[in-house]
Design an enzyme around this catalytic site. Structure first.
Site, PDB file in Angstrom:
ATOM      1  N   HIS A   1       0.833  -1.208   0.000  1.00  0.00           N
ATOM      2  CA  HIS A   1       0.000   0.000   0.000  1.00  0.00           C
ATOM      3  C   HIS A   1       0.864   1.253   0.000  1.00  0.00           C
ATOM      4  O   HIS A   1       2.098   1.199   0.183  1.00  0.00           O
ATOM      5  CB  HIS A   1      -0.952   0.006   1.205  1.00  0.00           C
ATOM      6  CG  HIS A   1      -0.263  -0.112   2.545  1.00  0.00           C
ATOM      7  ND1 HIS A   1       0.510   0.890   3.090  1.00  0.00           N
ATOM      8  CD2 HIS A   1      -0.235  -1.135   3.451  1.00  0.00           C
ATOM      9  CE1 HIS A   1       0.973   0.523   4.266  1.00  0.00           C
ATOM     10  NE2 HIS A   1       0.543  -0.718   4.507  1.00  0.00           N
TER      11      HIS A   1
ATOM     12  N   CYS B   1       3.935  -4.640   6.636  1.00  0.00           N
ATOM     13  CA  CYS B   1       3.425  -4.370   5.289  1.00  0.00           C
ATOM     14  C   CYS B   1       4.517  -3.801   4.388  1.00  0.00           C
ATOM     15  O   CYS B   1       5.608  -3.448   4.841  1.00  0.00           O
ATOM     16  CB  CYS B   1       2.242  -3.402   5.350  1.00  0.00           C
ATOM     17  SG  CYS B   1       0.710  -4.168   5.931  1.00  0.00           S
TER      18      CYS B   1
END
Length: 482
Positions: free
Chosen positions: A391, A407
């Site tokens: 992301h 992440c």
């Protein structure tokens, strides 16, 4: 005969410029064995563009074919007697220095600068051939078919990675050699060199060809994105899509945000290609069709030339579905097709918190925080229905560091381009040392700015798609690990 044998040896070593000179010196011997005429015009190291002609002159020397019959009884004798002399002469001349018999063609002022190469115009009927590390073989293929019609064929090649395991599409796809055929029965063909490693000569101006290659690369990228989306749709539904709109459905079935006009036009052929590949169990390779001298099927539009003279590409190197490879040591994310690196981006990771292994993209969402500048940036892609994701971030200073909770963080322009190019079911591999060593340009380039490579990286050529669906999900509050 010795010159011919020496030329074959240089050709086997990939030294095509030296091989061409030796073949020219062999004259009728070459003609007898290869069934075509070949000479070189001008001294190799000083001419602005080394030119190879079949059936033309070398300086003031003209060679005429007299048939191969009378040479055949002498082959063995020539082989035994002439090889040492030719090897000695070749060593003295270095096949890259000015050949003795063409020295008269060199201007008196030997140190004078070479004349400026006039700007080239892209000819009609241009064909692009991609050489995957064996441009000598591709040159032989093009030369053998150059008499079939008028036009210019350009052989190009991608840069190789430092570990020699990858073709770095994202850095550079450059023209190596062009063969211009005049057509007709004379078999006239002109050869130009565009990179110094292909010959000991002054290279020709490639400024007119580079934009064509840039455009061809963008067309190939659109084709592989479309192919990957069709294959993802087939994997998810068990059937092939019937309409391009099926690839750009609303969330959660949003494989792509939309399709460009070129992708919509190519949709029927792409579906047929995927269907055929599924039947045969392997990707169709247009290079094989080119090697069989079949007519190229893919037309590539050239923005620099009128639509009536569109160049054609007879070889498509991007055949495998797109994948994502993330190197936790190098903090790099690469979008790849087979052994081609299409894009390479810097990323922020979480050190030991970032899991290693193989995942798939199970979800794609626009503005996961309901806005483009939230904690997860403007785009997000979930990995295998876990709390890990690729992301964006509102902490761009963390890129290149281990500051996430596991992440994969990306800069906004980078995640938006990657989001346009990959679909659900895209395989994501995370590991150590899985990508080649970074170059100096990696520190300053990312996303579109490290993109197409043929022009040194052009931000205006980053991959974009129109938004033709609703791919946001305001009803869900995302709790990725960041």
């Amino acid at each position: 005969m010795a010159w011919y044998l020496l030329g074959r040896e240089y050709a086997a070593q990939g030294k095509e410029g030296k091989a061409a000179y030796c073949f020219a010196q062999s004259g009728e011997i070459y003609e007898a064995f290869e069934r075509q005429k070949i000479t070189i015009e001008g001294p190799l190291p000083t001419s602005p563009a080394s030119v190879l002609h079949k059936g033309t002159t070398v300086g003031s020397v003209k060679r005429k074919s007299s048939g191969k019959g009378k040479w055949m009884p002498l082959m063995v004798i020539l082989l035994l007697l002439a090889v040492p002399a030719a090897m000695d002469l070749a060593a003295k001349e270095d096949i890259g220095a000015i050949p003795h018999e063409t020295a008269a063609a060199v201007p008196a002022a030997a140190n004078a600068p070479a004349p400026a190469t006039p700007k080239q115009e892209v000819p009609s009927g241009l064909k692009l051939y991609f050489s995957n590390g064996d441009w000598g073989k591709k040159l032989q293929q093009v030369l053998s078919s150059s008499g079939s019609g008028a036009g210019e064929s350009v052989i190009m090649e991608a840069s190789r990675s430092a570990d020699d395991k990858w073709n770095e599409w994202n850095r550079s796809v450059k023209p190596l050699i062009s063969v211009e055929s005049k057509g007709g029965g004379g078999g006239l063909a002109a050869l130009k060199y565009y990179q110094s490693q292909t010959c000991s000569c002054q290279v020709a101006d490639s400024s007119a060809i580079v934009p064509v290659i840039d455009n061809w690369m963008h067309e190939r990228e659109q084709a592989i994105v479309l192919q990957s989306a069709i294959q993802a749709y087939q994997k998810k539904t068990g059937t092939l899509p019937e309409k391009p709109e099926q690839l750009a459905k609303p969330y959660p079935d949003n494989l792509l945000p939309g399709l460009s006009p070129e992708m919509q036009e190519a949709f029927p052929q792409a579906v047929s290609k995927v269907n055929e590949s599924a039947k045969t169990g392997k990707a169709q390779d247009p290079v094989q069709a080119a090697d069989k001298n079949e007519q190229p099927k893919q037309e590539i539009k050239d923005q620099a030339t009128p639509s009536s003279s569109q160049p054609k590409a007879s070889a498509d190197p991007l055949l495998e579905p797109l994948r994502i490879v993330i190197d936790t040591d190098k903090h790099r994310l690469a979008l790849v097709s087979g052994d081609f690196i299409i894009r390479s981006y810097p990323v922020g990771l979480g050190g030991e918190k970032t899991p290693q292994g193989e995942f798939v993209i199970s979800e794609k969402v626009r503005n996961p925080n309901g806005k483009s500048n939230g904690e997860f940036g403007s785009r997000g892609m979930t990995l295998s229905d876990t709390l890990y994701a690729i992301h964006g971030t509102n902490k761009p200073s963390s890129i290149g560091k281990d500051e996430s909770h596991g992440c994969v963080r990306m800069q906004q322009a980078d995640i938006e381009e990657l989001y346009n190019m990959v679909t659900h079911e895209t395989i994501v591999t995370i590991g150590k040392g899985v990508l080649p060593p970074s170059s100096n340009s990696d520190a300053s380039n990312s996303g579109g700015s490290s993109g197409l490579g043929a022009g040194g990286g052009k931000p205006d050529q980053s991959f974009g798609l129109p938004l033709q669906t609703n791919d946001s999900n305001p009803s869900k509050k995302y709790k990725w690990l960041d």
